[in-house]
Motif scaffolding. Structure first.
Motif, mmCIF file in Angstrom:
data_model
loop_
_atom_site.group_PDB
_atom_site.id
_atom_site.type_symbol
_atom_site.label_atom_id
_atom_site.label_comp_id
_atom_site.label_asym_id
_atom_site.label_seq_id
_atom_site.Cartn_x
_atom_site.Cartn_y
_atom_site.Cartn_z
ATOM 1 N N GLY A 93 0.799 -1.222 0.000
ATOM 2 C CA GLY A 93 0.000 0.000 0.000
ATOM 3 C C GLY A 93 0.826 1.264 0.000
ATOM 4 O O GLY A 93 1.975 1.272 0.439
ATOM 5 N N ARG A 114 -3.790 0.891 -2.612
ATOM 6 C CA ARG A 114 -2.922 0.325 -3.642
ATOM 7 C C ARG A 114 -3.690 0.279 -4.951
ATOM 8 O O ARG A 114 -4.926 0.203 -4.956
ATOM 9 C CB ARG A 114 -2.422 -1.058 -3.255
ATOM 10 N N ALA A 152 -5.958 -0.506 1.608
ATOM 11 C CA ALA A 152 -4.973 -1.529 1.940
ATOM 12 C C ALA A 152 -4.844 -1.751 3.440
ATOM 13 O O ALA A 152 -5.006 -2.860 3.917
ATOM 14 C CB ALA A 152 -3.617 -1.160 1.336
#
Length: 174
Positions: A93, A114, A152
């Motif tokens: 992420g 992400r 994320a």
């Protein structure tokens, strides 16, 4: 010149779907800012949580900056990575957090995201796609609005901020 001293630590992160996590970080500021002391980028150690999903890093931060203007107030770019059983690193992420402008101690929570891969990439498990230039996450340049993303996890920071000579330059921080 007005000065900003930033210190503290990247405490850890949780909520990531992978284990064996580490965090790369970098300070980004406008052209009027100069790093006088400390390092502007680094990486934590790898942590492999055994019981829960919390990665503990406790990575120290210590930077002293000077500025001629407030445009481009400093931000931290965080990149969380995971290491698979074969030693390959993959993106977990990206996150960007603004350095607090008020003097004092601050607990900062940075939510990460992400890029979302294609359906084929997700089915094959080839890993999450990465940005060609992660600096784009900080500046917002380019076609970032076209990215398909997914959340994320979260990174926690503890930041101390000390300012000097800000009032002399007409800046009232609260």
């Amino acid at each position: 010149m007005a000065e900003l001293h930033l210190f503290g630590q990247i405490e850890g992160g949780s909520g990531f779907s992978q284990r064996r996590l580490f965090c790369k970080w970098g300070l980004h500021a406008g052209a009027a800012w100069t790093l006088l002391a400390g390092v502007g980028a680094g990486q934590t150690q790898l942590d492999d949580p055994q019981v829960d999903d919390v990665a503990h890093w406790g990575h120290p931060l210590d930077m002293h900056l000077a500025t001629r203007g407030l445009q481009g107030w400093p931000k931290l770019l965080l990149e969380v990575w995971h290491v698979d059983p074969w030693g390959r690193a993959g993106l977990a992420g990206y996150g960007v957090c603004h350095v607090p402008s008020a003097p004092g101690c601050h607990r900062v929570t940075c939510v990460t995201w992400r890029p979302r891969g294609t359906r084929g990439q997700r089915l094959l498990g080839t890993g999450a796609p990465q940005l060609r230039d992660p600096q784009g996450a900080v500046t917002g340049a380019g076609d970032r609005y076209r990215l398909r993303t997914e959340s994320a996890g979260t990174v926690w920071l503890q930041l101390g901020v000390v300012t000097r000579n800000m009032a002399r330059y007409g800046v009232a921080l609260r």
